[in-house]
Enzyme design. Structure first.
Site, PDB file in Angstrom:
ATOM      1  N   HIS A 253     108.314 -10.956 -56.406  1.00 53.77           N
ATOM      2  CA  HIS A 253     108.796 -12.288 -56.760  1.00 53.77           C
ATOM      3  C   HIS A 253     109.934 -12.774 -55.868  1.00 53.77           C
ATOM      4  CE1 HIS A 253     106.430 -11.795 -60.443  1.00 53.77           C
ATOM      5  NE2 HIS A 253     106.605 -13.091 -60.650  1.00 53.77           N
ATOM      6  N   ASP A 277     109.829 -10.195 -66.993  1.00 56.84           N
ATOM      7  CA  ASP A 277     108.712 -11.146 -67.062  1.00 56.84           C
ATOM      8  C   ASP A 277     107.408 -10.372 -67.255  1.00 56.84           C
ATOM      9  OD1 ASP A 277     107.641 -13.687 -67.187  1.00 56.84           O
ATOM     10  OD2 ASP A 277     107.426 -13.909 -65.018  1.00 56.84           O
TER      11      ASP A 277
END
Length: 386
Positions: A253, A277
């Protein structure tokens, strides 16, 4: 007199300092003290953890799933219980099950499940995170564009009512689909408002912060980027001192160099903290699953839609800490604070979570030198042992 438990033989990180040759005393689910072994009262129950380390339990404010369960697909008490138990295996002692943008009925069912989980005192359950549906289509990420919409009065009323029954309620929204007046009302009701999935500029983000937003969701991802003439959402997260910001440290990410620069640039008192997440894959050998009818594929540590869009993360909090230490290059102590103390502060749980000092909840992970979790304790009770 209430029975004491002493965890012995381990190094203890209290959130600030390491304690050698000390014991952790637990009473009524709280930390009574970090004490010298000779000060342990006679008759105290002892639990040896020789050669290991005790650290504050990890707190994850963005957890979409785990143990084969995705909250969107199973918004009920047992779904929440399964998610919490899956992450406890990796040292997480408190989390916010997170609902990705969905329809009104699923949102209502999730809130009802959260209220039930709180009444049932599910170990590890701290509250809920509603990520959407009031986001920007331009920065939708893996959220279903058909379900993204502006915030209406009924949404506001439902969220405020939910907050009355939950210890913590976090909502991610974009200024494109929620007004500053709505943000102010949410903040006044005790909802933690996080800006995310937004293409807005620095000035617009600043006005939302003035209205009451106090957090930024998954820094760098699904937001306008830092530019020379327009600082964007990333610039706002780093420059506006009262904003806290979540960060996904999984190697996919955010580039490690970007993480290092962000940590250097962040103005306080707000902090950058870790989130996973995580999706339903955590603790399983699943190769794919479905979100809002769309298949998400698991390969090489990444979760993606068919078009390659990242769709959540396939990582646990202990792995995030290892990544921050080994790849980003920060001290283990700061990585631990990013996984415990800073998220606790971000949702107003200072004095209760994130430290192992007198009066704090006895939530901790027992780890080895490789930051592998040997056992996890919540409220002075073991909930996982490797």
């Amino acid at each position: 007199m209430t029975a004491l438990t002493a965890i012995t033989g381990a190094r203890i990180f209290d959130g600030d300092l390491w304690h050698e040759n000390s014991v952790l005393l637990i009473e009524d689910g709280k930390v009574a003290a970090v004490a010298s072994p000779q000060d342990v009262p006679a008759g105290t129950r002892t639990v040896p953890m020789d050669g290991l380390s005790l650290v504050p339990g990890f707190i994850d404010l963005q957890v979409n799933g785990g143990g084969g369960v995705l909250l969107n697909e199973r918004p009920d008490l047992e779904g929440i219980r399964t998610i919490c138990a899956a992450h406890a295996r990796f040292g997480t002692t408190g989390l916010l099950p997170t609902l990705i943008t969905d329809n009104r009925s699923v949102t209502s069912a999730t809130i009802a499940a959260g209220l039930e989980a709180q009444r049932a005192a599910v170990p590890g359950f701290l509250g809920l995170h509603l990520e959407g549906p009031h986001l920007s289509l331009a920065r939708k990420g893996a959220h279903d564009p058909a379900l993204i919409r502006p915030m209406e009065q009924a949404d506001l009323d439902r969220t405020i009512e939910a907050r009355k029954g939950l210890v913590a309620l976090l909502m991610t929204l974009a200024p494109e689909n929620a007004t500053n007046d709505q943000i102010a009302v949410l903040r006044a009701a005790g909802v933690t408002v996080s800006l995310g999935h937004s293409d807005c500029g620095y000035a617009t983000a600043g006005l939302a912060v003035e209205a009451g937003a106090s957090m930024m969701t998954h820094l760098f991802n699904a937001m306008s980027q830092l530019g020379n003439r327009e600082p964007g959402m990333v610039g706002a997260a780093l420059d506006l001192g009262h904003l806290n910001a979540g960060l996904i440290a999984d190697g996919f990410h955010v580039h490690p160099a970007s993480i290092r620069m962000a940590l250097t640039a962040k103005r306080g008192p707000g902090r950058i903290f870790l989130v996973t997440d995580a999706m339903s894959t955590i603790g399983t050998d699943m190769t794919s699953f479905f979100l809002n009818g769309r298949e998400i594929f698991r390969e090489g540590g990444r979760l993606t839609l068919a078009d390659g869009t990242l769709a959540g993360a396939d990582i646990d909090m202990a792995s995030c800490i290892r990544y921050m230490r080994d790849t980003v290059g920060i001290d283990l102590e700061e990585a631990l604070r990013m996984a415990s103390l800073y998220p606790a502060e971000a949702i107003g749980m200072t004095g209760r979570k994130g430290r192992l000092t007198h009066g704090h909840d006895a939530d901790f992970a027992v780890i080895d030198e490789g930051v592998n979790v040997v056992s996890t304790w919540i409220g002075g009770t073991p909930v996982f042992a490797a």
